[in-house]
Structure formats: structure tokens, C-alpha cells
Design a protein around this motif. Structure first.
Motif, short mmCIF file in Angstrom:
data_model
loop_
_atom_site.label_atom_id
_atom_site.label_comp_id
_atom_site.label_asym_id
_atom_site.label_seq_id
_atom_site.Cartn_x
_atom_site.Cartn_y
_atom_site.Cartn_z
N ILE A 1 -10.48 12.88 13.29
CA ILE A 1 -10.95 13.26 11.96
C ILE A 1 -11.39 12.11 11.30
N ALA A 2 -12.69 12.09 11.21
CA ALA A 2 -13.57 11.01 10.41
C ALA A 2 -13.54 11.50 8.85
N GLY A 3 -13.40 10.51 8.03
CA GLY A 3 -13.74 10.60 6.46
C GLY A 3 -12.47 11.17 5.72
N ALA A 4 -11.38 11.25 6.32
CA ALA A 4 -9.96 12.00 5.78
C ALA A 4 -9.62 10.81 4.47
N ARG A 5 -9.22 11.59 3.61
CA ARG A 5 -8.86 10.54 2.48
C ARG A 5 -7.16 10.82 2.53
N VAL A 6 -6.85 9.72 2.46
CA VAL A 6 -5.41 9.42 2.43
C VAL A 6 -5.02 8.79 1.24
N ARG A 7 -4.23 9.35 0.35
CA ARG A 7 -3.59 8.43 -0.64
C ARG A 7 -2.27 7.95 -0.26
N TRP A 8 -2.08 6.53 -0.85
CA TRP A 8 -0.63 5.81 -0.59
C TRP A 8 -0.07 5.08 -1.58
N ARG A 9 1.24 4.89 -1.50
CA ARG A 9 2.06 4.24 -2.55
C ARG A 9 2.94 3.30 -1.79
N ALA A 10 3.11 2.26 -2.18
CA ALA A 10 3.99 1.15 -1.80
C ALA A 10 4.61 0.49 -2.87
N GLY A 11 5.94 0.80 -3.35
CA GLY A 11 6.29 0.25 -4.35
C GLY A 11 5.45 0.45 -5.66
N ALA A 12 4.82 -0.41 -6.44
CA ALA A 12 4.35 -0.39 -7.53
C ALA A 12 2.69 -0.27 -7.30
N ALA A 13 2.44 -0.65 -5.92
CA ALA A 13 0.97 -0.52 -5.53
C ALA A 13 0.62 0.71 -4.89
N TRP B 1 13.29 -2.38 6.34
CA TRP B 1 12.19 -1.57 6.26
C TRP B 1 11.95 -1.08 4.96
N MET B 2 10.53 -1.03 4.61
CA MET B 2 10.21 -0.36 3.20
C MET B 2 9.14 1.00 3.27
N THR B 3 9.43 1.81 2.51
CA THR B 3 8.56 3.13 2.75
C THR B 3 7.14 3.10 2.24
N VAL B 4 6.14 3.50 2.80
CA VAL B 4 4.97 3.80 2.21
C VAL B 4 4.84 5.24 2.27
N ASN B 5 4.67 5.79 1.10
CA ASN B 5 4.29 7.36 0.92
C ASN B 5 2.93 7.54 0.95
N LEU B 6 2.68 8.57 2.04
CA LEU B 6 1.19 8.66 2.33
C LEU B 6 1.14 10.37 1.98
N SER B 7 -0.25 10.51 1.76
CA SER B 7 -0.68 11.98 1.44
C SER B 7 -2.19 12.34 1.80
N LEU B 8 -2.21 13.08 2.87
CA LEU B 8 -3.66 13.69 3.40
C LEU B 8 -4.16 14.75 2.31
N GLU B 9 -5.03 14.15 1.66
CA GLU B 9 -5.65 14.94 0.42
C GLU B 9 -6.92 15.60 0.93
N HIS B 10 -7.68 15.30 1.81
CA HIS B 10 -8.93 16.01 2.22
C HIS B 10 -9.26 15.79 3.69
N ALA B 11 -9.63 16.53 4.57
CA ALA B 11 -10.06 16.34 5.68
C ALA B 11 -11.64 17.22 5.99
N PRO B 12 -12.72 16.52 5.91
CA PRO B 12 -14.11 17.12 6.11
C PRO B 12 -13.92 18.06 7.05
N GLY B 13 -14.74 19.25 6.98
CA GLY B 13 -14.95 20.62 7.79
C GLY B 13 -13.42 21.44 8.03
N TYR B 14 -12.27 20.78 7.47
CA TYR B 14 -11.07 21.52 7.78
C TYR B 14 -10.62 22.44 6.50
N ALA B 15 -9.96 23.35 6.56
CA ALA B 15 -9.45 24.06 5.36
C ALA B 15 -8.54 23.01 4.43
N PRO B 16 -8.70 23.34 3.04
CA PRO B 16 -7.93 22.56 2.15
C PRO B 16 -6.45 22.20 2.76
N VAL B 17 -5.95 21.15 2.70
CA VAL B 17 -4.92 20.87 3.10
C VAL B 17 -4.09 19.61 2.34
#
Length: 386
Positions: free
Chosen positions: A85-97, A123-139
Motif C-alpha cells: 500500500i503506497a502513500g499510506a500515512r503513518v503517525r508516530w511518537r517516540a518519547g517527546a518526538a 528497548w524503547m517503544t515507538v507508538n504508530l498509527s495508520l491514519e490513511h491508506a489510499p484506495g481503502y476504507a477509512p481505517v
């Protein structure tokens, strides 16, 4: 020049094919829901780095273990014939960044940030969220990525190959070992004896069992990440970030063992990330590991503590890899070439890189494997042989 043109043509054909296939699948209603596949990243000098992929979930990663050769072949086909899936938008957070990453034509996205690692390892956790995938139902899909945080009390970095160093893949003999190459579950794969014991001893240190970081640098494709990650957990091999490769335009790099500089670039990246730590390099005689490690030791004097090559061939070692081991030793770097890790463990104890008793643990593992008759060159539990 010709190789570059061929790759560009293959890439263009691949993108055109993926776009056409997606259009057909969408019209027929055969689209699977998106999935977020984070890999394991690391932090070091230069910040934090994490890679992941956005794909259609075709049930390959979650598929249960099976001994059916035909079903494994089908799952392997789907593992490599991914729906990116190209052009998908992934939001991330790692600590304060925090930030946003977008997937490319292969579905890959990268998180790179000048983020300070936490005080605690490993290990350090990076929180990820897939916000948009072009051509697919909102998820909105949430996920977590992990990045390796190296202890300030780490003594060295371990870099290991995977194929035919940790696990026998038979990738260079695909016809003979096709059942192994196409096995889709970690239960179907066997670690070489002594790997878990030796690697755990190397990783152990003042801050516990993950003091010294292990990185797995391989020419295997990212398509195998989840399989190898679960395999290592199942076999008691220390977890570590994997620096794998995108499949080439013709898809044959892994099978034909074409490195194209990948291993060298990745080791150089790690050397830059951890400039104050020396490295232990582990590989096998079936690829170009000996030459690659010699090149690294030559160009980065004082950075390589030792080199260990797993001898997987039947011919005279000198005929296969020339004087590579001797050339490494001539640089003042201790090196071993052996069918098992006993010699490597002995050297590790002599250099006080592993705890006393490691040699005995590795010897026992090798002996137990020989007695069981399930050595990695012979029988593969869980795989039908008839």
C-alpha cells in the motif's frame, strides 16, 4: 550501466503491474484490509531509526504452523507476492518526538528522528498509527515498534548473518532444499547447534542478558522478518534489529546471493551509530562474508574484535574462500573457521568476551544435536520428507 537500466525497467514493470492488479482487485472486491508491520529499529549516534511496512493482510503472518508441503508453498507465494500500500500515512511518537511518515511504492515507511533514548535499556517503544491508506476504507490502526537502546555498559556490538549462519536455508540449493526455503513457520526451521548458547553468552553483561546488542545483517528480504523474529524467540536466540533488503526488481537477489553492497553499507551504518564500541562479526562460508568482514576490518582498524565464519561447505575451505581467514588474522584480528561454534566459544572465553562455561554449553548443544540425528543438514522436524 546495463544492470542499472535493467533494474529501472524491472521497477517500472513492477509498479505498473501492482497498479493494474490493484485496480482489478478493487473492481472484483478482492481487497484485503490494511495491516501495519513494524520492524525492529535502533538508537545510536545520529538518533533513532525504525522501518516498517503497510500491506494488505492476507493472513500469512498469522497463519498457523502446517506440515503440508503444498500449503506451505501457497503461503510462501503469498509472502513474496505481497500487496503493498503506497502513500499510506503513518503517525508516530517516540518519547517527546513525533511526526508523520508516508509509505513508498513498496509499502515501506521510515521513522528517523533526533530523539534522545530513554535512560533505561534495552528497548524503547515507538507508538504508530495508520491514519490513511489510499484506495481503502477509512481505517485507524494502532501499533507499536521497538527500537534497541544500547546500555552504556555494553562492551561490544555483535553483527550476525542469518541464512546458513543461524539457520540452514539452503537458498543456494533451492531445488534440493525447496521444502526448507518454502517453510512458512518458525517451527519448521532448525537452528545450528550452539547458536543460542553462544549468542546469549555474547549478549550477557553488566546490565543483564541484553547488555551487548546483536544486529542481524542479511541479504534476505524484509518479507521474512516476522518468520525470523519468531524463529529466534522460539529457539532462544537473543532478539535484535534486522537489517534486511527490499526484494530486487527481478526478485532473485536472495536466491542468487547477490549482496550488491548491502551488508557493507549496513555494517558501516552500525559502526557510525556506535563509534565507541568494537564489533564481533559472525557469518558463513557460503556467501561473501569472509571477504566483506576482511574489508571492514581493513578499513576500520581497531573496530573489529573477532570474526567467526561458519563453515557450511564440504570442499576444502581454502579452495572455497581462499586466504580470507588468513588475511583477517594478518590484520591482527582473531578469526575462526569451523563447522560448529565450539572454536568461536573457546576464543570468546580466552578473550574474556563470554563467561566461563560457554564452551561447555556449546559443546553439549553440538553433541546433543549429533545424537538426535536432526542436525540442520539432515532432518527437519515438522517438514514432510516424502
Amino acid at each position: 550501466m546495463k544492470s542499472g537500466v535493467s533494474r529501472r525497467i524491472a521497477t517500472t514493470i513492477g509498479r505498473t503491474w501492482r497498479a493494474s492488479r490493484f485496480a482489478v482487485k478493487r473492481r472484483l472486491g478482492f481487497i484485503d484490509p490494511p495491516m501495519l508491520m513494524p520492524y525492529l529499529g535502533f538508537t545510536g549516534q545520529g538518533g533513532l531509526w525504525l522501518r516498517g511496512r503497510v500491506l494488505e493482510d492476507e493472513g500469512v503472518v498469522s497463519a498457523p504452523h502446517t506440515t503440508s508441503a503444498l500449503h506451505n508453498l501457497w503461503l510462501t507465494f503469498k509472502r513474496y507476492e505481497t500487496d503493498e500500500i503506497a502513500g499510506a500515512r503513518v503517525r508516530w511518537r517516540a518519547g517527546a518526538a513525533s511526526g508523520v511518515a508516508f509509505s513508498d511504492h513498496g509499502g515501506y515507511f521510515e521513522v528517523a528522528a533526533d530523539a534522545a533514548p530513554p535512560d533505561h535499556a534495552p528497548w524503547m517503544t515507538v507508538n504508530l498509527s495508520l491514519e490513511h491508506a489510499p484506495g481503502y476504507a477509512p481505517v485507524t490502526l494502532a501499533g507499536e515498534g521497538l527500537v534497541r537502546v544500547v546500555s552504556p555498559r555494553a562492551r561490544f556490538v555483535i553483527v550476525s548473518d542469518i541464512d546458513d549462519t543461524i539457520v540452514h536455508t539452503g537458498a543456494s540449493e533451492i531445488i534440493k532444499h525447496w521444502r526448507i526455503v518454502t517453510a512458512n513457520s518458525p517451527e519448521s526451521r532448525v537452528a545450528f547447534p550452539g547458536v543460542a548458547e553462544f549468542y546469549r553468552a555474547l549478549a550477557d553483561g553488566a546490565d543483564g542478558p541484553e547488555t551487548n546488542p546483536i544486529f542481524y545483517v542479511s541479504s534476505s528480504p524484509w518479507n521474512l522478518f516476522d518468520l525470523y523474529d519468531r524463529f529466534m524467540a522460539l529457539r532462544g536466540i537473543p532478539r535484535g534489529p534486522m537489517l534486511l533488503r527490499n526484494l530486487s526488481g527481478d526478485g532473485l537477489d536472495w536466491i542468487l546471493r547477490r549482496h550488491n553492497g548491502h551488508k557493507v553499507r549496513m555494517i558501516e551504518q552500525l559502526l557510525s551509530a556506535y563509534p565507541d564500541l568494537p564489533f564481533i562479526l559472525i557469518g558463513d562460508s557460503g556467501q561473501e562474508d569472509t571477504a566483506i568482514y576482511h574489508d571492514i576490518a581493513r578499513r576500520f582498524p581497531g573496530r573489529v574484535l573477532s570474526v567467526h565464519i561458519h563453515d557450511i561447505g564440504k570442499a576444502d575451505p581454502a579452495a572455497r574462500i581462499g586466504n580470507g581467514i588468513g588475511a583477517i588474522r594478518d590484520l591482527g584480528v582473531p578469526a575462526t573457521l569451523s563447522r560448529t561454534l565450539v572454536d568461536a566459544a573457546e576464543m570468546g572465553e580466552e578473550m574474556k568476551l563470554v563467561a566461563p562455561g560457554t564452551v561447555e554449553a556449546v559443546r553439549l548443544a553440538v553433541a546433543a544435536d549429533a545424537r538426535s540425528g536432526s542436525r540442520s543438514f539432515g532432518i527437519y522436524p515438522g517438514l514432510p520428507m516424502g
